[in-house]
Design a protein around this motif. Sequence first.
Motif, PDB file in Angstrom:
ATOM      1  N   VAL A  73       0.843  -1.198   0.000  1.00  0.00           N
ATOM      2  CA  VAL A  73       0.000   0.000   0.000  1.00  0.00           C
ATOM      3  C   VAL A  73       0.878   1.248   0.000  1.00  0.00           C
ATOM      4  O   VAL A  73       0.598   2.220  -0.717  1.00  0.00           O
ATOM      5  N   ARG A  74       1.949   1.245   0.775  1.00  0.00           N
ATOM      6  CA  ARG A  74       2.873   2.382   0.807  1.00  0.00           C
ATOM      7  C   ARG A  74       3.441   2.642  -0.588  1.00  0.00           C
ATOM      8  O   ARG A  74       3.482   3.785  -1.060  1.00  0.00           O
ATOM      9  N   GLN A  75       3.871   1.571  -1.279  1.00  0.00           N
ATOM     10  CA  GLN A  75       4.409   1.718  -2.631  1.00  0.00           C
ATOM     11  C   GLN A  75       3.350   2.255  -3.585  1.00  0.00           C
ATOM     12  O   GLN A  75       3.643   3.094  -4.441  1.00  0.00           O
ATOM     13  N   LEU A  76       2.138   1.770  -3.452  1.00  0.00           N
ATOM     14  CA  LEU A  76       1.040   2.224  -4.297  1.00  0.00           C
ATOM     15  C   LEU A  76       0.771   3.710  -4.080  1.00  0.00           C
ATOM     16  O   LEU A  76       0.613   4.476  -5.039  1.00  0.00           O
ATOM     17  N   LEU A  77       0.737   4.141  -2.827  1.00  0.00           N
ATOM     18  CA  LEU A  77       0.499   5.546  -2.522  1.00  0.00           C
ATOM     19  C   LEU A  77       1.630   6.426  -3.056  1.00  0.00           C
ATOM     20  O   LEU A  77       1.389   7.505  -3.593  1.00  0.00           O
ATOM     21  N   THR A  82      -3.678   4.829  -9.311  1.00  0.00           N
ATOM     22  CA  THR A  82      -4.862   4.187  -8.759  1.00  0.00           C
ATOM     23  C   THR A  82      -5.074   2.892  -9.527  1.00  0.00           C
ATOM     24  O   THR A  82      -5.258   2.928 -10.743  1.00  0.00           O
ATOM     25  N   PRO A  83      -5.022   1.759  -8.855  1.00  0.00           N
ATOM     26  CA  PRO A  83      -5.205   0.501  -9.586  1.00  0.00           C
ATOM     27  C   PRO A  83      -6.647   0.360 -10.058  1.00  0.00           C
ATOM     28  O   PRO A  83      -7.571   0.823  -9.385  1.00  0.00           O
ATOM     29  N   PRO A  84      -6.843  -0.252 -11.210  1.00  0.00           N
ATOM     30  CA  PRO A  84      -8.215  -0.451 -11.675  1.00  0.00           C
ATOM     31  C   PRO A  84      -8.915  -1.497 -10.817  1.00  0.00           C
ATOM     32  O   PRO A  84      -8.276  -2.417 -10.310  1.00  0.00           O
ATOM     33  N   PRO A  85     -10.228  -1.360 -10.645  1.00  0.00           N
ATOM     34  CA  PRO A  85     -10.952  -2.372  -9.870  1.00  0.00           C
ATOM     35  C   PRO A  85     -11.061  -3.670 -10.662  1.00  0.00           C
ATOM     36  O   PRO A  85     -11.117  -3.661 -11.886  1.00  0.00           O
ATOM     37  N   HIS A  86     -11.054  -4.764  -9.956  1.00  0.00           N
ATOM     38  CA  HIS A  86     -11.223  -6.082 -10.564  1.00  0.00           C
ATOM     39  C   HIS A  86     -12.451  -6.708  -9.928  1.00  0.00           C
ATOM     40  O   HIS A  86     -12.436  -7.055  -8.743  1.00  0.00           O
ATOM     41  N   TYR A  87     -13.514  -6.839 -10.717  1.00  0.00           N
ATOM     42  CA  TYR A  87     -14.756  -7.372 -10.188  1.00  0.00           C
ATOM     43  C   TYR A  87     -14.623  -8.866  -9.921  1.00  0.00           C
ATOM     44  O   TYR A  87     -14.073  -9.609 -10.720  1.00  0.00           O
ATOM     45  N   GLY A  88     -15.112  -9.287  -8.773  1.00  0.00           N
ATOM     46  CA  GLY A  88     -15.108 -10.695  -8.408  1.00  0.00           C
ATOM     47  C   GLY A  88     -16.123 -10.953  -7.310  1.00  0.00           C
ATOM     48  O   GLY A  88     -16.835 -10.042  -6.866  1.00  0.00           O
ATOM     49  N   GLN A  92     -19.106  -8.624  -3.639  1.00  0.00           N
ATOM     50  CA  GLN A  92     -20.457  -8.726  -3.085  1.00  0.00           C
ATOM     51  C   GLN A  92     -20.502  -8.367  -1.602  1.00  0.00           C
ATOM     52  O   GLN A  92     -21.517  -7.888  -1.110  1.00  0.00           O
ATOM     53  N   SER A  93     -19.411  -8.577  -0.896  1.00  0.00           N
ATOM     54  CA  SER A  93     -19.399  -8.292   0.542  1.00  0.00           C
ATOM     55  C   SER A  93     -18.599  -7.031   0.871  1.00  0.00           C
ATOM     56  O   SER A  93     -18.322  -6.770   2.028  1.00  0.00           O
ATOM     57  N   CYS A  94     -18.269  -6.243  -0.155  1.00  0.00           N
ATOM     58  CA  CYS A  94     -17.447  -5.044   0.067  1.00  0.00           C
ATOM     59  C   CYS A  94     -18.324  -3.836   0.357  1.00  0.00           C
ATOM     60  O   CYS A  94     -19.288  -3.561  -0.363  1.00  0.00           O
ATOM     61  N   SER A  95     -17.966  -3.086   1.385  1.00  0.00           N
ATOM     62  CA  SER A  95     -18.732  -1.900   1.752  1.00  0.00           C
ATOM     63  C   SER A  95     -18.477  -0.736   0.796  1.00  0.00           C
ATOM     64  O   SER A  95     -19.196   0.251   0.819  1.00  0.00           O
ATOM     65  N   LEU A  96     -17.458  -0.832  -0.056  1.00  0.00           N
ATOM     66  CA  LEU A  96     -17.133   0.251  -0.981  1.00  0.00           C
ATOM     67  C   LEU A  96     -17.555  -0.033  -2.426  1.00  0.00           C
ATOM     68  O   LEU A  96     -17.185   0.704  -3.333  1.00  0.00           O
ATOM     69  N   ALA A  97     -18.329  -1.080  -2.638  1.00  0.00           N
ATOM     70  CA  ALA A  97     -18.706  -1.480  -4.000  1.00  0.00           C
ATOM     71  C   ALA A  97     -19.445  -0.364  -4.734  1.00  0.00           C
ATOM     72  O   ALA A  97     -19.230  -0.170  -5.933  1.00  0.00           O
ATOM     73  N   ASP A  98     -20.293   0.398  -4.054  1.00  0.00           N
ATOM     74  CA  ASP A  98     -21.033   1.477  -4.711  1.00  0.00           C
ATOM     75  C   ASP A  98     -20.109   2.601  -5.170  1.00  0.00           C
ATOM     76  O   ASP A  98     -20.345   3.222  -6.204  1.00  0.00           O
ATOM     77  N   GLU A  99     -19.061   2.875  -4.411  1.00  0.00           N
ATOM     78  CA  GLU A  99     -18.118   3.920  -4.794  1.00  0.00           C
ATOM     79  C   GLU A  99     -17.150   3.433  -5.876  1.00  0.00           C
ATOM     80  O   GLU A  99     -16.792   4.153  -6.788  1.00  0.00           O
ATOM     81  N   CYS A 100     -16.731   2.207  -5.768  1.00  0.00           N
ATOM     82  CA  CYS A 100     -15.745   1.623  -6.679  1.00  0.00           C
ATOM     83  C   CYS A 100     -16.355   1.296  -8.045  1.00  0.00           C
ATOM     84  O   CYS A 100     -15.752   1.531  -9.076  1.00  0.00           O
ATOM     85  N   GLN A 101     -17.557   0.754  -8.039  1.00  0.00           N
ATOM     86  CA  GLN A 101     -18.290   0.352  -9.231  1.00  0.00           C
ATOM     87  C   GLN A 101     -17.443  -0.520 -10.169  1.00  0.00           C
ATOM     88  O   GLN A 101     -17.210  -0.177 -11.329  1.00  0.00           O
ATOM     89  N   PRO A 102     -16.973  -1.648  -9.679  1.00  0.00           N
ATOM     90  CA  PRO A 102     -16.064  -2.475 -10.484  1.00  0.00           C
ATOM     91  C   PRO A 102     -16.699  -3.062 -11.735  1.00  0.00           C
ATOM     92  O   PRO A 102     -15.999  -3.337 -12.710  1.00  0.00           O
TER      93      PRO A 102
END
Length: 124
Positions: A73-77, A82-88, A92-102
């Motif tokens: 995470v430090r290297q990424l920051l 920003t890495p692209p989202p990967h839907y999987g 379904q159990s992620c609280s950020l799915a609405d913001e991420c919209q994978p």
Amino acid sequence: MSGCLKPVEYKRGNPKSGDWDKIQLCAQAMCLEEMRGIHIDEGALWYGQTRHRESVLFDETLRRRTLTVIDEVRQLLQSGDTPPPHYGKHCQSCSLADECQPKLMQKDKSAAYVAALYQEAEDA
């Protein structure tokens, strides 16, 4: 002063198949250890959907995995990317799915379209 604190992370949903909840809890424990100058042996995850508490031992394997994730995470920051989202299934159990919209990124064909335009220009 060992084992005085036992952090508990409360989750609204169900237990996840991966170790992310355990890694999050371990990172919290490591912060407490650093702040308080103590060693914490274990914590717990409590899941609201199942109303179940799971004990988590902070063994060397989990601690190493947590430190690896922190470093990644430090290297990424630092990279500013920003890495692209990967839907999987995990989405379904992620609280950020609405913001991420994978799912939207699965349908995004713009990069291939632009690459094809340049290829056509080179071929002409």
